[in-house]
Write a protein that holds these residues in place. Structure first.
Motif, PDB file in Angstrom:
ATOM      1  N   VAL A  33      18.207  26.993  34.005  1.00 47.46           N
ATOM      2  CA  VAL A  33      19.063  27.025  35.190  1.00 47.46           C
ATOM      3  C   VAL A  33      19.502  28.472  35.424  1.00 47.46           C
ATOM      4  CG1 VAL A  33      21.168  26.142  36.241  1.00 47.46           C
ATOM      5  CG2 VAL A  33      19.780  24.649  34.798  1.00 47.46           C
ATOM      6  N   LYS A  35      20.996  29.451  38.499  1.00 43.52           N
ATOM      7  CA  LYS A  35      21.823  29.449  39.714  1.00 43.52           C
ATOM      8  C   LYS A  35      22.905  30.529  39.608  1.00 43.52           C
ATOM      9  CE  LYS A  35      24.704  25.770  37.755  1.00 43.52           C
ATOM     10  NZ  LYS A  35      24.953  24.315  37.717  1.00 43.52           N
ATOM     11  N   TYR A  39      23.937  32.963  36.433  1.00 39.05           N
ATOM     12  CA  TYR A  39      25.288  32.935  35.857  1.00 39.05           C
ATOM     13  C   TYR A  39      25.901  34.350  35.863  1.00 39.05           C
ATOM     14  CZ  TYR A  39      24.713  28.047  34.345  1.00 39.05           C
ATOM     15  OH  TYR A  39      24.532  26.688  34.315  1.00 39.05           O
ATOM     16  N   PHE A  82      19.057  22.230  43.405  1.00 36.60           N
ATOM     17  CA  PHE A  82      19.982  21.129  43.141  1.00 36.60           C
ATOM     18  C   PHE A  82      20.599  20.550  44.420  1.00 36.60           C
ATOM     19  CE2 PHE A  82      20.925  23.029  38.724  1.00 36.60           C
ATOM     20  CZ  PHE A  82      20.090  22.126  38.087  1.00 36.60           C
ATOM     21  N   GLN A 123      17.702  13.170  42.900  1.00 33.04           N
ATOM     22  CA  GLN A 123      18.907  13.245  42.076  1.00 33.04           C
ATOM     23  C   GLN A 123      19.703  11.943  42.226  1.00 33.04           C
ATOM     24  OE1 GLN A 123      22.266  16.470  40.693  1.00 33.04           O
ATOM     25  NE2 GLN A 123      20.990  16.966  42.419  1.00 33.04           N
ATOM     26  N   ARG A 130      29.322  13.398  42.251  1.00 33.76           N
ATOM     27  CA  ARG A 130      29.257  14.723  42.858  1.00 33.76           C
ATOM     28  C   ARG A 130      28.018  14.795  43.745  1.00 33.76           C
ATOM     29  NH1 ARG A 130      28.604  20.278  39.383  1.00 33.76           N
ATOM     30  NH2 ARG A 130      26.572  19.326  39.015  1.00 33.76           N
ATOM     31  N   MET A 154      16.340  13.013  38.300  1.00 32.36           N
ATOM     32  CA  MET A 154      17.361  13.618  37.432  1.00 32.36           C
ATOM     33  C   MET A 154      18.752  13.068  37.742  1.00 32.36           C
ATOM     34  SD  MET A 154      18.062  17.401  39.067  1.00 32.36           S
ATOM     35  CE  MET A 154      19.782  17.381  38.549  1.00 32.36           C
ATOM     36  N   HIS A 156      23.129  14.039  36.211  1.00 30.34           N
ATOM     37  CA  HIS A 156      23.911  15.074  35.520  1.00 30.34           C
ATOM     38  C   HIS A 156      25.105  14.426  34.827  1.00 30.34           C
ATOM     39  CE1 HIS A 156      24.918  19.195  34.663  1.00 30.34           C
ATOM     40  NE2 HIS A 156      26.028  19.193  35.369  1.00 30.34           N
ATOM     41  N   ALA A 190      21.818  18.869  30.498  1.00 30.80           N
ATOM     42  CA  ALA A 190      22.023  20.318  30.578  1.00 30.80           C
ATOM     43  C   ALA A 190      22.315  20.783  29.142  1.00 30.80           C
ATOM     44  CB  ALA A 190      23.162  20.631  31.540  1.00 30.80           C
ATOM     45  N   THR A 191      22.957  21.922  28.963  1.00 31.11           N
ATOM     46  CA  THR A 191      23.197  22.422  27.598  1.00 31.11           C
ATOM     47  C   THR A 191      23.908  21.381  26.731  1.00 31.11           C
ATOM     48  OG1 THR A 191      23.373  24.675  28.436  1.00 31.11           O
ATOM     49  CG2 THR A 191      24.266  24.255  26.229  1.00 31.11           C
ATOM     50  N   ARG A 206      17.632  20.843  31.121  1.00 28.78           N
ATOM     51  CA  ARG A 206      18.001  21.865  32.109  1.00 28.78           C
ATOM     52  C   ARG A 206      19.164  22.720  31.598  1.00 28.78           C
ATOM     53  NH1 ARG A 206      19.021  16.993  34.726  1.00 28.78           N
ATOM     54  NH2 ARG A 206      21.172  17.693  34.957  1.00 28.78           N
ATOM     55  N   PRO A 207      18.963  23.500  30.542  1.00 31.09           N
ATOM     56  CA  PRO A 207      20.079  24.306  30.046  1.00 31.09           C
ATOM     57  C   PRO A 207      20.420  25.469  30.972  1.00 31.09           C
ATOM     58  CG  PRO A 207      18.076  24.874  28.867  1.00 31.09           C
ATOM     59  CD  PRO A 207      17.740  23.708  29.755  1.00 31.09           C
ATOM     60  N   GLY A 208      21.719  25.728  31.091  1.00 31.04           N
ATOM     61  CA  GLY A 208      22.218  26.905  31.792  1.00 31.04           C
ATOM     62  C   GLY A 208      23.057  27.730  30.829  1.00 31.04           C
ATOM     63  N   ILE A 209      24.317  27.334  30.649  1.00 29.86           N
ATOM     64  CA  ILE A 209      25.283  28.164  29.925  1.00 29.86           C
ATOM     65  C   ILE A 209      24.807  28.569  28.526  1.00 29.86           C
ATOM     66  CG2 ILE A 209      26.627  26.210  28.972  1.00 29.86           C
ATOM     67  CD1 ILE A 209      28.127  29.494  30.340  1.00 29.86           C
ATOM     68  N   TYR A 330      31.939  29.881  31.649  1.00 30.53           N
ATOM     69  CA  TYR A 330      31.152  29.869  32.898  1.00 30.53           C
ATOM     70  C   TYR A 330      31.833  30.726  33.972  1.00 30.53           C
ATOM     71  CZ  TYR A 330      29.130  25.265  31.344  1.00 30.53           C
ATOM     72  OH  TYR A 330      28.527  24.233  30.684  1.00 30.53           O
TER      73      TYR A 330
HETATM   74  C1  LIG Z   1      24.746  23.838  36.383  1.00 23.08           C
HETATM   75  C2  LIG Z   1      23.880  22.667  36.134  1.00 23.08           C
HETATM   76  C3  LIG Z   1      23.096  22.592  34.963  1.00 23.08           C
HETATM   77  C4  LIG Z   1      23.259  23.562  33.816  1.00 23.08           C
HETATM   78  O1  LIG Z   1      24.448  23.221  33.148  1.00 23.08           O
HETATM   79  P1  LIG Z   1      24.967  24.011  31.839  1.00 23.08           P
HETATM   80  O2  LIG Z   1      26.184  23.261  31.447  1.00 23.08           O
HETATM   81  O3  LIG Z   1      25.270  25.398  32.315  1.00 23.08           O
HETATM   82  O4  LIG Z   1      23.877  23.982  30.837  1.00 23.08           O
HETATM   83  C5  LIG Z   1      22.186  21.547  34.859  1.00 23.08           C
HETATM   84  N1  LIG Z   1      22.089  20.604  35.827  1.00 23.08           N
HETATM   85  C6  LIG Z   1      22.854  20.625  36.941  1.00 23.08           C
HETATM   86  C7  LIG Z   1      22.709  19.549  37.956  1.00 23.08           C
HETATM   87  C8  LIG Z   1      23.779  21.646  37.127  1.00 23.08           C
HETATM   88  O5  LIG Z   1      24.547  21.646  38.224  1.00 23.08           O
END
Ligand SMILES: *Cc1c(COP(=O)(O)O)cnc(C)c1O
Length: 351
Positions: A33, A35, A39, A82, A123, A130, A154, A156, A190-191, A206-209, A330
């Motif tokens: 991720v 976005k 980050y 997303f 989604q 959300r 997917m 979340h 996600a993470t 889908r890891p981000g942070i 974040y």
């Molecule tokens: C931001 C986001 C992620 C990543 O989340 P982290 O907590 O940063 O790993 C994954 N999926 C969706 C839908 C998000 O909005």
């Protein structure tokens, strides 16, 4: 130079992706991720480093972000959106080969009518309320959607940073109920979800942070360091005050350093009188309010006047700073401002 230096370790970001890829398991693909401009760290540079590490699927919030990631990556890697397919985005989605995650029946109609045959995902809302379709809506359109060949389904998780939260299992059950038996790849984690365990991983994570060195990925490598140059120092007598609203009063003769950086650079006002900066290994408390371009720090105990003080680095992670400022890592990351001199560290051979 009164410009602070933000160092961004692309090798550490790649190492975090590899670690999360290992945790995701061999039968699960690991996305990335990127976005909010990766980050806050620069989505183009980050995405290229992650593609080099092996990432093939990238996620952003909106089509404009997708466009800049596509420019950085070129053709090939999949870039998913997303927020889905919004009115006015059709040309960009088509021309730059973006994959919208469709959130509603309106978006499904828009996408299938304007770009038949173009890739898309779905989604679903499993309780976060959300984005995504709820059970009833999904049932109404599932046959039509499945016939059009979605790339991914997917959802979340709302509470994945808290493994004990009952919402996790509830959302997992709801996701199964909505998707079991469908012949489409699925993604839930996600993470935080990666860390909850294999039953949350499905086909793609889908890891981000965690890529950027933040909690809840506790064993991650830190990815940022931020040094603020000392502009001026002054001696204060007992009873003198510092900064706006006289929010700090010297109780002893004190030496105060003013450093470059303030809330306009994402260094939150809530850090005033609470955070510490570091002179090497020595902590120095922030005194008084954080102002727009400057922070004042008590360096009375230092033997030498430092040229700079570190606000992020080996002694203070984004989550440490977030705790001092009463927010989350974040928000610290994505708030890092545009005025820093950004220095990317890459190719040190560390993995
Ligand atoms: C931001 C986001 C992620 C990543 O989340 P982290 O907590 O940063 O790993 C994954 N999926 C969706 C839908 C998000 O909005």
């Amino acid at each position: 130079m009164a410009t602070a230096t933000l160092s961004i370790d692309l090798d550490a970001i790649a190492a975090n992706w590899r670690a999360l890829d290992r945790l995701s398991g061999a039968s699960t693909q690991t996305g990335a991720v990127v976005k909010a401009d990766g980050y806050g760290l620069g989505s183009g540079r980050v995405a290229r480093a992650l593609a080099h590490a092996g990432a093939r699927r990238f996620f952003v919030a909106c089509s404009e972000e997708g466009a800049s990631v596509r420019q950085a990556l070129g053709e090939g890697p999949q870039i998913s959106i997303f927020s889905g397919h919004m009115a006015g985005d059709t040309d960009m989605i088509h021309d730059l080969d973006l994959t919208p995650m469709l959130n509603s029946i309106d978006q499904i109609t828009r996408h299938l009518e304007s770009l038949p045959g173009h890739s898309f995902g779905i989604q679903l809302d499993t309780g976060m309320n959300r984005l995504g379709m709820e059970q009833g809506e999904w049932e109404a359109v599932a046959a039509l959607v499945l016939n059009a060949g979605p790339e991914l389904i997917m959802s979340h998780l709302a509470c994945a940073d808290d493994p004990a939260h009952e919402m996790n299992a509830a959302q997992l059950a709801e996701f199964h109920a909505m998707t079991d038996g469908l012949d489409v790849p699925r993604s839930l984690a996600a993470t935080g979800g990666i860390l909850l365990g294999p039953e949350y991983h499905f086909d793609l994570t889908r890891p981000g942070i965690g890529l950027y060195g933040g909690l809840p990925f506790e064993t991650c490598a830190p990815t940022v360091a931020l040094s603020l140059p000392v502009i001026q120092t002054r001696e204060l007598a007992i009873g003198e005050t510092v900064g706006y609203s006289c929010a700090w009063v010297a109780e002893a003769p004190s030496l105060i350093a003013t450093v470059a950086g303030g809330y306009a650079d994402g260094l939150l006002r809530t850090l005033g009188n609470r955070a510490v900066l570091w002179a090497g290994d020595v902590p120095c408390p922030v005194v008084g309010r954080v102002s727009m371009d400057a922070i004042t720090v008590d360096i009375s105990h230092l033997e030498q006047i430092p040229r700079k003080l570190d606000i992020l680095g080996p002694h203070q992670t984004i989550d440490d700073l977030a705790e001092a400022g009463d927010t989350i890592g974040y928000e610290i990351l994505t708030g890092l401002g545009a005025r820093y001199a950004r220095r990317y560290i890459e190719g040190t051979g560390r993995s």
